[in-house]
Design an enzyme around this catalytic site. Structure first.
Site, PDB file in Angstrom:
ATOM      1  N   ARG A 125      17.378  15.589  22.382  1.00  0.00           N
ATOM      2  CA  ARG A 125      17.516  14.161  22.084  1.00  0.00           C
ATOM      3  C   ARG A 125      16.732  13.873  20.812  1.00  0.00           C
ATOM      4  O   ARG A 125      15.531  14.145  20.754  1.00  0.00           O
ATOM      5  CB  ARG A 125      16.978  13.316  23.236  1.00  0.00           C
ATOM      6  CG  ARG A 125      17.492  11.847  23.213  1.00  0.00           C
ATOM      7  CD  ARG A 125      16.767  10.975  24.223  1.00  0.00           C
ATOM      8  NE  ARG A 125      15.391  10.829  23.841  1.00  0.00           N
ATOM      9  CZ  ARG A 125      14.345  10.910  24.679  1.00  0.00           C
ATOM     10  NH1 ARG A 125      14.524  11.104  25.956  1.00  0.00           N
ATOM     11  NH2 ARG A 125      13.113  10.782  24.227  1.00  0.00           N
ATOM     12  N   GLU A 144      11.178  12.027  16.153  1.00  0.00           N
ATOM     13  CA  GLU A 144      11.043  13.441  16.529  1.00  0.00           C
ATOM     14  C   GLU A 144      12.324  13.880  17.204  1.00  0.00           C
ATOM     15  O   GLU A 144      13.185  13.049  17.553  1.00  0.00           O
ATOM     16  CB  GLU A 144       9.877  13.633  17.510  1.00  0.00           C
ATOM     17  CG  GLU A 144      10.096  12.907  18.834  1.00  0.00           C
ATOM     18  CD  GLU A 144       9.354  13.510  20.016  1.00  0.00           C
ATOM     19  OE1 GLU A 144       8.800  14.611  19.920  1.00  0.00           O
ATOM     20  OE2 GLU A 144       9.344  12.852  21.085  1.00  0.00           O
ATOM     21  N   ASN A 146      13.480  16.111  20.605  1.00  0.00           N
ATOM     22  CA  ASN A 146      12.993  16.722  21.852  1.00  0.00           C
ATOM     23  C   ASN A 146      13.921  17.851  22.231  1.00  0.00           C
ATOM     24  O   ASN A 146      15.097  17.610  22.501  1.00  0.00           O
ATOM     25  CB  ASN A 146      12.978  15.673  22.968  1.00  0.00           C
ATOM     26  CG  ASN A 146      12.132  14.466  22.597  1.00  0.00           C
ATOM     27  OD1 ASN A 146      10.909  14.516  22.683  1.00  0.00           O
ATOM     28  ND2 ASN A 146      12.775  13.398  22.131  1.00  0.00           N
ATOM     29  N   SER A 151      14.701  13.481  28.557  1.00  0.00           N
ATOM     30  CA  SER A 151      15.078  12.794  29.791  1.00  0.00           C
ATOM     31  C   SER A 151      15.736  11.440  29.562  1.00  0.00           C
ATOM     32  O   SER A 151      15.948  11.018  28.439  1.00  0.00           O
ATOM     33  CB  SER A 151      13.844  12.651  30.683  1.00  0.00           C
ATOM     34  OG  SER A 151      12.844  11.961  29.993  1.00  0.00           O
ATOM     35  N   LYS A 305       6.149  19.531  16.412  1.00  0.00           N
ATOM     36  CA  LYS A 305       5.948  18.606  15.288  1.00  0.00           C
ATOM     37  C   LYS A 305       5.669  19.354  13.997  1.00  0.00           C
ATOM     38  O   LYS A 305       6.053  18.913  12.920  1.00  0.00           O
ATOM     39  CB  LYS A 305       4.837  17.620  15.631  1.00  0.00           C
ATOM     40  CG  LYS A 305       5.439  16.471  16.445  1.00  0.00           C
ATOM     41  CD  LYS A 305       4.801  16.054  17.634  1.00  0.00           C
ATOM     42  CE  LYS A 305       5.563  14.982  18.365  1.00  0.00           C
ATOM     43  NZ  LYS A 305       5.873  15.306  19.751  1.00  0.00           N
ATOM     44  N   LYS A 364      -0.485  13.248  14.369  1.00  0.00           N
ATOM     45  CA  LYS A 364       0.167  13.813  15.556  1.00  0.00           C
ATOM     46  C   LYS A 364      -0.280  15.240  15.855  1.00  0.00           C
ATOM     47  O   LYS A 364      -0.158  16.120  15.011  1.00  0.00           O
ATOM     48  CB  LYS A 364       1.695  13.842  15.345  1.00  0.00           C
ATOM     49  CG  LYS A 364       2.328  12.480  15.186  1.00  0.00           C
ATOM     50  CD  LYS A 364       3.846  12.615  15.211  1.00  0.00           C
ATOM     51  CE  LYS A 364       4.524  11.276  15.305  1.00  0.00           C
ATOM     52  NZ  LYS A 364       5.967  11.421  15.569  1.00  0.00           N
ATOM     53  N   GLU A 368       3.811  16.889  23.553  1.00  0.00           N
ATOM     54  CA  GLU A 368       4.994  16.118  23.966  1.00  0.00           C
ATOM     55  C   GLU A 368       4.595  15.211  25.111  1.00  0.00           C
ATOM     56  O   GLU A 368       3.590  15.441  25.770  1.00  0.00           O
ATOM     57  CB  GLU A 368       6.100  17.065  24.452  1.00  0.00           C
ATOM     58  CG  GLU A 368       6.564  18.073  23.432  1.00  0.00           C
ATOM     59  CD  GLU A 368       7.238  17.428  22.241  1.00  0.00           C
ATOM     60  OE1 GLU A 368       7.896  16.395  22.436  1.00  0.00           O
ATOM     61  OE2 GLU A 368       7.079  17.926  21.118  1.00  0.00           O
ATOM     62  N   GLY A 369       5.419  14.210  25.362  1.00  0.00           N
ATOM     63  CA  GLY A 369       5.244  13.424  26.577  1.00  0.00           C
ATOM     64  C   GLY A 369       4.579  12.082  26.363  1.00  0.00           C
ATOM     65  O   GLY A 369       4.357  11.343  27.318  1.00  0.00           O
ATOM     66  N   ARG A 450      15.187   2.651  24.028  1.00  0.00           N
ATOM     67  CA  ARG A 450      13.958   2.256  24.725  1.00  0.00           C
ATOM     68  C   ARG A 450      13.253   1.207  23.883  1.00  0.00           C
ATOM     69  O   ARG A 450      13.238   1.298  22.658  1.00  0.00           O
ATOM     70  CB  ARG A 450      13.030   3.458  24.899  1.00  0.00           C
ATOM     71  CG  ARG A 450      13.536   4.468  25.900  1.00  0.00           C
ATOM     72  CD  ARG A 450      12.701   5.730  25.853  1.00  0.00           C
ATOM     73  NE  ARG A 450      12.764   6.357  24.544  1.00  0.00           N
ATOM     74  CZ  ARG A 450      11.996   7.368  24.163  1.00  0.00           C
ATOM     75  NH1 ARG A 450      11.098   7.870  24.983  1.00  0.00           N
ATOM     76  NH2 ARG A 450      12.128   7.890  22.961  1.00  0.00           N
TER      77      ARG A 450
END
Ligand code: ADP
Ligand code: MG
Length: 474
Positions: A125, A144, A146, A151, A305, A364, A368-369, A450
């Protein structure tokens, strides 16, 4: 993009009534999460947070994001097949970042032994924000990509009905009809099914590497359900189960509880805290196998990254995608400023600039997350501390994207209905399947919007900051 649902957002009583209806529809549609109190059980569930209204997104930027997705699929796949590039790009990072180093270590071991896997599956994604240019027009800029455990493809397919409902309640039927239909989980399952088919063993199953505590179970079930409809069975196991009951035969075929596995789909394994010594061993076992890993270790590394930052260097896209100048141009148009912090003049220069204008940058780490990036004063403190140490190579600097805020209501269980200043992040799901050197599938399969209040710099839906949304194309 600035103004959206205008006067509708002024009427508090109406907002509360709409919110009640929207929440009931969300529950009925299956826009669900398990609760923080009981993350391992579906006995008590609640709705996943979402916006009351769909947020306005320029159609041109949506189209641009869809159009570049196949290029990103090709790019990630090219990086994953280029050991020299990965090794060179990550050499400074793995000296200073233990997590990336351990992933890289597995990658090296698999390369040395010889890669047994012949079919490759990417489910990714690519995420963007809409940078507000000097002339006020918005531009699509990648945040970024993923490449592991991307998800919300399942829940994103359930939210259009909720926003259509809200608009229909307001008798805005024309507007309701403009909400795009969206079914990423169907496309993601199509990729898994293709990989399963090419693996070529009718009795083999799909293994989903699951977390013990999984609030986002319904998102994953959406993909499982699509697979089952194709008569492909999926089993859910943790890394711990793999280390206890997983094995390879002499052809490095993977077996779990005696059952052959065609595809391993990771919904775990992207954060350091998810790995005990035992889990690292399990990951190595999976990587050594000829099962299709989604992602394989190389593709996970391609999503770091550090790799993202090196891809923005002059000439790198051309090297990775030779003879494809149009794809290169489409990709580059989405890149924000990305800066290496490796020791040396270039890194020194980047740090000087960030310290001079902190509000224009994000620091950064290789994580992740959500919730790991540093902004503003925190970034300044970290840079001051890091600047003379090699440890700085485990970070990258990125230009901070500044979208134009707009108003919407973020609905969360237990929170009062109120209007916030918000910004959105658009994700496009990509799927590709490669057999040997031949690409047999390359698609975009849907989107995720989002939205979060601007008071939060970082964090996704899982972190409780962003909420699910739909683009309202304008
Ligand atoms: P993670 O892998 O943790 O999801 P991201 O790079 O996606 O890391 O960053 C997390 C969040 O931080 C994003 O969802 C976005 O809200 C914010 N963010 C990241 N990079 C930028 C940026 N360059 N400009 C503005 N916000 C950013
Ligand atoms: Mg992210």
């Amino acid at each position: 993009m600035a103004t959206s649902w205008g006067s509708l957002l002024q009427d508090e009583q109406q907002l509360e009534e709409l919110a009640r209806q929207a929440v009931d529809r969300a529950l009925a549609e299956g826009v669900l999460l398990r609760t923080t109190q009981e993350p391992s059980s579906s006995d008590v569930v609640n709705y996943a947070p979402f916006t009351l209204f769909p947020s306005l997104v320029p159609s041109a930027l949506l189209e641009q994001a869809y159009a570049v997705q196949m290029d990103f699929n090709l790019l990630v796949d090219a990086v994953s097949q280029n050991p020299a590039f990965l090794e060179q790009t990550l050499s400074s990072t793995i000296k200073m970042d233990n997590f990336t180093a351990r992933l890289f270590d597995i990658y090296k071991q698999v390369l040395e032994e010889g890669i047994a896997q012949t079919v490759f599956l990417g489910l990714n994604r690519s995420d963007y924000m809409f940078q507000c240019s000097a002339d006020g027009s918005p531009a699509l800029k990648q945040i970024e990509i993923n490449t592991i455990s991307a998800s919300f493809g399942g829940l994103a397919s359930r939210t259009p009905a909720v926003h259509q409902h809200v608009l229909n309640v307001l008798s805005k039927t024309k507007e309701a009809a403009k909400i795009l239909s969206n079914n990423p989980s169907k496309g993601l399952a199509l990729g898994i099914a293709k990989a399963w088919e090419l693996y070529g063993s009718a009795n083999a199953q799909v293994l989903l590497i699951a977390q013990e505590k999984e609030r986002n179970i319904f998102d994953q079930r959406a993909i499982e359900n699509e697979l089952l409809a194709k008569n492909i069975h999926l089993i859910r196991r943790r890394f711990e189960d793999v280390s206890e009951k997983g094995s390879l035969d002499q052809d490095r075929r993977l077996f779990m509880d005696g059952q052959e596995i065609a595809v391993v789909y990771f919904r775990d394994g992207y954060m350091p805290s998810q790995y005990s010594t035992q889990n690292w061993k399990a990951r190595l076992l999976l990587e050594r196998s000829c099962a299709v890993k989604c992602p394989d270790i190389a593709t996970q590394l391609a999503g770091t990254k550090k790799v993202q930052q090196e891809l923005s260097r002059a000439g790198v896209l051309e090297m990775l995608l030779p003879g494809q100048p149009e794809a290169v141009a489409r990709l580059r148009a989405t890149f924000a400023g990305l800066y290496s912090l490796d020791m040396g003049e270039e890194g020194d220069q980047a740090i000087t600039e960030a310290l001079a204008a902190p509000s224009r940058f994000v620091l950064k780490p290789q994580r992740e997350g959500g919730g790991n990036n540093l902004y503003g004063e925190e970034m300044v403190q970290a840079l001051e501390q890091l600047k003379d140490h090699e440890e700085r190579a485990s970070y990258i600097l990125m230009e901070k994207i500044e979208p134009e805020p707009f108003e919407n209501c973020l609905l969360r269980p237990g929170s009062p209905v109120r209007v916030d200043q918000c910004i959105s992040e658009l994700g496009i799901f990509g799927v590709y399947v490669r057999q040997g050197k031949t690409l047999v599938m390359n698609k975009h399969v849907g989107h995720l919007l989002r939205t979060k209040a601007i008071k939060h710099a970082d964090g996704g839906v899982a972190a409780g900051v962003a909420v699910l949304d739909n683009p309202y194309p304008v």
